[in-house]
Scaffold this motif. Structure first.
Motif, PDB file in Angstrom:
ATOM      1  N   ALA A 143     -23.655 -11.496  -8.473  1.00 40.40           N
ATOM      2  CA  ALA A 143     -22.535 -10.853  -7.782  1.00 40.40           C
ATOM      3  C   ALA A 143     -23.170  -9.969  -6.713  1.00 40.40           C
ATOM      4  O   ALA A 143     -24.059  -9.175  -7.010  1.00 40.40           O
ATOM      5  CB  ALA A 143     -21.725 -10.010  -8.753  1.00 40.40           C
ATOM      6  N   VAL A 144     -22.745 -10.138  -5.476  1.00 47.44           N
ATOM      7  CA  VAL A 144     -23.340  -9.419  -4.356  1.00 47.44           C
ATOM      8  C   VAL A 144     -22.243  -8.647  -3.636  1.00 47.44           C
ATOM      9  O   VAL A 144     -21.271  -9.234  -3.165  1.00 47.44           O
ATOM     10  CB  VAL A 144     -24.029 -10.413  -3.385  1.00 47.44           C
ATOM     11  CG1 VAL A 144     -24.667  -9.672  -2.230  1.00 47.44           C
ATOM     12  CG2 VAL A 144     -25.058 -11.257  -4.119  1.00 47.44           C
ATOM     13  N   PRO A 153     -24.433 -12.769   0.317  1.00 47.18           N
ATOM     14  CA  PRO A 153     -24.543 -13.496  -0.955  1.00 47.18           C
ATOM     15  C   PRO A 153     -25.417 -14.754  -0.884  1.00 47.18           C
ATOM     16  O   PRO A 153     -25.848 -15.275  -1.905  1.00 47.18           O
ATOM     17  CB  PRO A 153     -23.099 -13.857  -1.291  1.00 47.18           C
ATOM     18  CG  PRO A 153     -22.367 -13.788  -0.011  1.00 47.18           C
ATOM     19  CD  PRO A 153     -23.077 -12.782   0.846  1.00 47.18           C
ATOM     20  N   SER A 154     -25.686 -15.229   0.335  1.00 43.29           N
ATOM     21  CA  SER A 154     -26.517 -16.431   0.478  1.00 43.29           C
ATOM     22  C   SER A 154     -28.007 -16.105   0.581  1.00 43.29           C
ATOM     23  O   SER A 154     -28.840 -16.998   0.650  1.00 43.29           O
ATOM     24  CB  SER A 154     -26.082 -17.228   1.716  1.00 43.29           C
ATOM     25  OG  SER A 154     -24.742 -17.634   1.539  1.00 43.29           O
ATOM     26  N   GLU A 155     -28.346 -14.813   0.614  1.00 44.76           N
ATOM     27  CA  GLU A 155     -29.743 -14.404   0.705  1.00 44.76           C
ATOM     28  C   GLU A 155     -30.385 -14.499  -0.678  1.00 44.76           C
ATOM     29  O   GLU A 155     -29.888 -13.928  -1.643  1.00 44.76           O
ATOM     30  CB  GLU A 155     -29.827 -12.967   1.221  1.00 44.76           C
ATOM     31  CG  GLU A 155     -31.082 -12.704   2.005  1.00 44.76           C
ATOM     32  CD  GLU A 155     -30.961 -11.406   2.776  1.00 44.76           C
ATOM     33  OE1 GLU A 155     -31.340 -10.359   2.220  1.00 44.76           O
ATOM     34  OE2 GLU A 155     -30.469 -11.456   3.921  1.00 44.76           O
ATOM     35  N   ILE A 181     -13.527 -12.843  -2.135  1.00 43.95           N
ATOM     36  CA  ILE A 181     -14.712 -13.544  -2.639  1.00 43.95           C
ATOM     37  C   ILE A 181     -15.277 -14.413  -1.520  1.00 43.95           C
ATOM     38  O   ILE A 181     -14.532 -15.111  -0.839  1.00 43.95           O
ATOM     39  CB  ILE A 181     -14.336 -14.466  -3.832  1.00 43.95           C
ATOM     40  CG1 ILE A 181     -13.793 -13.651  -5.009  1.00 43.95           C
ATOM     41  CG2 ILE A 181     -15.495 -15.359  -4.237  1.00 43.95           C
ATOM     42  CD1 ILE A 181     -14.794 -12.884  -5.796  1.00 43.95           C
ATOM     43  N   LYS A 182     -16.602 -14.358  -1.340  1.00 46.27           N
ATOM     44  CA  LYS A 182     -17.274 -15.281  -0.413  1.00 46.27           C
ATOM     45  C   LYS A 182     -18.279 -16.073  -1.243  1.00 46.27           C
ATOM     46  O   LYS A 182     -19.226 -15.500  -1.792  1.00 46.27           O
ATOM     47  CB  LYS A 182     -18.002 -14.507   0.692  1.00 46.27           C
ATOM     48  CG  LYS A 182     -18.693 -15.444   1.679  1.00 46.27           C
ATOM     49  CD  LYS A 182     -19.466 -14.679   2.729  1.00 46.27           C
ATOM     50  CE  LYS A 182     -20.060 -15.538   3.808  1.00 46.27           C
ATOM     51  NZ  LYS A 182     -20.741 -16.738   3.419  1.00 46.27           N
ATOM     52  N   TYR A 183     -18.018 -17.362  -1.361  1.00 46.65           N
ATOM     53  CA  TYR A 183     -18.876 -18.220  -2.180  1.00 46.65           C
ATOM     54  C   TYR A 183     -19.037 -19.551  -1.479  1.00 46.65           C
ATOM     55  O   TYR A 183     -18.065 -20.226  -1.186  1.00 46.65           O
ATOM     56  CB  TYR A 183     -18.249 -18.395  -3.572  1.00 46.65           C
ATOM     57  CG  TYR A 183     -18.984 -19.381  -4.446  1.00 46.65           C
ATOM     58  CD1 TYR A 183     -20.284 -19.136  -4.876  1.00 46.65           C
ATOM     59  CD2 TYR A 183     -18.374 -20.567  -4.847  1.00 46.65           C
ATOM     60  CE1 TYR A 183     -20.949 -20.041  -5.678  1.00 46.65           C
ATOM     61  CE2 TYR A 183     -19.037 -21.469  -5.655  1.00 46.65           C
ATOM     62  CZ  TYR A 183     -20.326 -21.207  -6.067  1.00 46.65           C
ATOM     63  OH  TYR A 183     -20.998 -22.102  -6.856  1.00 46.65           O
ATOM     64  N   ASP A 184     -20.284 -19.928  -1.204  1.00 43.43           N
ATOM     65  CA  ASP A 184     -20.568 -21.163  -0.468  1.00 43.43           C
ATOM     66  C   ASP A 184     -21.116 -22.261  -1.351  1.00 43.43           C
ATOM     67  O   ASP A 184     -21.654 -23.254  -0.860  1.00 43.43           O
ATOM     68  CB  ASP A 184     -21.542 -20.874   0.678  1.00 43.43           C
ATOM     69  CG  ASP A 184     -20.953 -19.918   1.702  1.00 43.43           C
ATOM     70  OD1 ASP A 184     -19.725 -19.969   1.917  1.00 43.43           O
ATOM     71  OD2 ASP A 184     -21.706 -19.110   2.274  1.00 43.43           O
TER      72      ASP A 184
END
Length: 119
Positions: free
Chosen positions: A57-58, A64-66, A111-114
């Protein structure tokens, strides 16, 4: 004053997002660990192959992709012993009304989730 989500609650939110995505993509859960700092969070089977998925969780403004490749390398070494593939799943979480404010129990969040990233 609204109560902020704890680190564990944020982690559980991220776990739910990733879990639903894995399920939708045909992963079969062998083990699920939602305790903080216990890796991997998901051990799954797909196409008769083992997959280790690390969930983080970022909080905004972090990306969050780092990926922390140094940390992921130790997980990858562990996964190799089991002939498993290793993936990272970063889930960005922010307060929907004001990104600068903490995520709390009374306001919506974004939420940002790739998706999962192969390591």
């Amino acid at each position: 004053m609204a109560e902020e989500l704890t680190e564990q609650e944020l982690h559980n939110l991220a776990m739910n997002v990733v879990g639903k995505d894995l399920e939708k993509n045909g992963f079969e859960f062998m083990a699920v660990n939602s305790k903080l700092k216990k890796d991997p969070q998901f051990v799954c089977l797909k196409d008769k192959k083992l997959h280790f998925i690390i969930v983080r969780a970022v909080l905004y403004p972090e990306n969050p992709s780092e990926i922390n490749y140094l940390f992921m390398e130790t997980i990858k070494e562990h996964a190799t012993k089991f002939k498993a593939s290793t993936y990272y799943a970063g889930v960005g979480i922010a307060n929907a009304s004001d990104y600068e404010k903490p995520v709390n129990k009374e306001q919506n969040y974004i939420i940002k989730y790739d998706g999962i990233i192969k390591i």
